[in-house]
Design a protein around this motif. Structure first.
Motif, PDB file in Angstrom:
ATOM      1  N   SER A  21       0.813  -1.213   0.000  1.00 51.77           N
ATOM      2  CA  SER A  21       0.000   0.000   0.000  1.00 51.77           C
ATOM      3  C   SER A  21       0.850   1.268   0.000  1.00 51.77           C
ATOM      4  CB  SER A  21      -0.931   0.016   1.221  1.00 51.77           C
ATOM      5  OG  SER A  21      -0.207   0.313   2.413  1.00 51.77           O
ATOM      6  N   ASN A  22       2.112   1.147   0.392  1.00 48.17           N
ATOM      7  CA  ASN A  22       3.020   2.294   0.518  1.00 48.17           C
ATOM      8  C   ASN A  22       2.506   3.333   1.509  1.00 48.17           C
ATOM      9  OD1 ASN A  22       5.034   1.388  -1.299  1.00 48.17           O
ATOM     10  ND2 ASN A  22       3.732   1.994  -3.002  1.00 48.17           N
ATOM     11  N   PHE A  28      -2.740   3.484   6.858  1.00 46.30           N
ATOM     12  CA  PHE A  28      -3.359   2.227   6.448  1.00 46.30           C
ATOM     13  C   PHE A  28      -4.544   1.901   7.354  1.00 46.30           C
ATOM     14  CE2 PHE A  28      -3.814  -2.391   6.326  1.00 46.30           C
ATOM     15  CZ  PHE A  28      -3.781  -2.649   4.960  1.00 46.30           C
ATOM     16  N   ALA A  29      -4.352   2.050   8.660  1.00 44.21           N
ATOM     17  CA  ALA A  29      -5.432   1.788   9.605  1.00 44.21           C
ATOM     18  C   ALA A  29      -6.620   2.709   9.331  1.00 44.21           C
ATOM     19  CB  ALA A  29      -4.940   1.956  11.036  1.00 44.21           C
ATOM     20  N   ALA A  30      -6.338   3.983   9.090  1.00 44.21           N
ATOM     21  CA  ALA A  30      -7.417   4.938   8.806  1.00 44.21           C
ATOM     22  C   ALA A  30      -8.159   4.557   7.523  1.00 44.21           C
ATOM     23  CB  ALA A  30      -6.851   6.349   8.696  1.00 44.21           C
ATOM     24  N   ARG A  58     -13.960  -4.295   4.776  1.00 47.07           N
ATOM     25  CA  ARG A  58     -13.339  -3.027   4.390  1.00 47.07           C
ATOM     26  C   ARG A  58     -11.991  -3.257   3.717  1.00 47.07           C
ATOM     27  NH1 ARG A  58     -15.759  -1.259   9.293  1.00 47.07           N
ATOM     28  NH2 ARG A  58     -13.800  -1.582  10.397  1.00 47.07           N
ATOM     29  N   LEU A  59     -11.227  -4.229   4.205  1.00 45.58           N
ATOM     30  CA  LEU A  59      -9.951  -4.573   3.549  1.00 45.58           C
ATOM     31  C   LEU A  59     -10.199  -5.005   2.103  1.00 45.58           C
ATOM     32  CD1 LEU A  59      -7.975  -6.573   6.248  1.00 45.58           C
ATOM     33  CD2 LEU A  59      -7.089  -4.657   4.920  1.00 45.58           C
ATOM     34  N   ALA A  60     -11.169  -5.870   1.915  1.00 46.48           N
ATOM     35  CA  ALA A  60     -11.474  -6.362   0.587  1.00 46.48           C
ATOM     36  C   ALA A  60     -11.982  -5.251  -0.325  1.00 46.48           C
ATOM     37  CB  ALA A  60     -12.507  -7.490   0.660  1.00 46.48           C
ATOM     38  N   ALA A  61     -12.842  -4.390   0.202  1.00 42.51           N
ATOM     39  CA  ALA A  61     -13.397  -3.312  -0.615  1.00 42.51           C
ATOM     40  C   ALA A  61     -12.337  -2.273  -0.968  1.00 42.51           C
ATOM     41  CB  ALA A  61     -14.553  -2.646   0.129  1.00 42.51           C
ATOM     42  N   THR A  62     -11.442  -1.994  -0.039  1.00 44.36           N
ATOM     43  CA  THR A  62     -10.436  -0.939  -0.241  1.00 44.36           C
ATOM     44  C   THR A  62      -9.248  -1.425  -1.057  1.00 44.36           C
ATOM     45  OG1 THR A  62     -11.074   0.048   1.874  1.00 44.36           O
ATOM     46  CG2 THR A  62      -8.973   0.747   0.931  1.00 44.36           C
ATOM     47  N   TYR A  63      -8.815  -2.651  -0.802  1.00 45.47           N
ATOM     48  CA  TYR A  63      -7.577  -3.148  -1.421  1.00 45.47           C
ATOM     49  C   TYR A  63      -7.776  -4.358  -2.327  1.00 45.47           C
ATOM     50  CZ  TYR A  63      -5.447   0.111   1.738  1.00 45.47           C
ATOM     51  OH  TYR A  63      -5.103   1.272   2.390  1.00 45.47           O
TER      52      TYR A  63
END
Length: 65
Positions: A21-22, A28-30, A58-63
């Motif tokens: 994600s850099n 990243f948490a936010a 949220r992890l799946a949707a965002t990344y």
């Protein structure tokens, strides 16, 4: 697979996703709407903590993970 194995696998995949994600841990948490301390606990090898279903979504949707 027991919880220790599952948490270890999740931890390694989360570390990989964080690196790709850099972003720093706070950003990243936010981005997945959790506290930095919660992210630190998920990444730490000191516990077998697993994320809540909402966090996984949220992890799946965002990344796309």
């Amino acid at each position: 697979m027991d919880k220790r194995d599952l948490s270890g696998l999740f931890r390694e995949r989360l570390k990989t996703l964080l690196a790709r994600s850099n972003l720093n841990q706070s950003a990243f948490a936010a981005s997945i709407d959790i506290d930095r301390s919660a992210l630190s606990q998920l990444i730490s090898g000191a516990s077998t903590r697993l994320p809540r279903a909402e966090t996984l979504l949220r992890l799946a949707a965002t990344y796309g993970a």
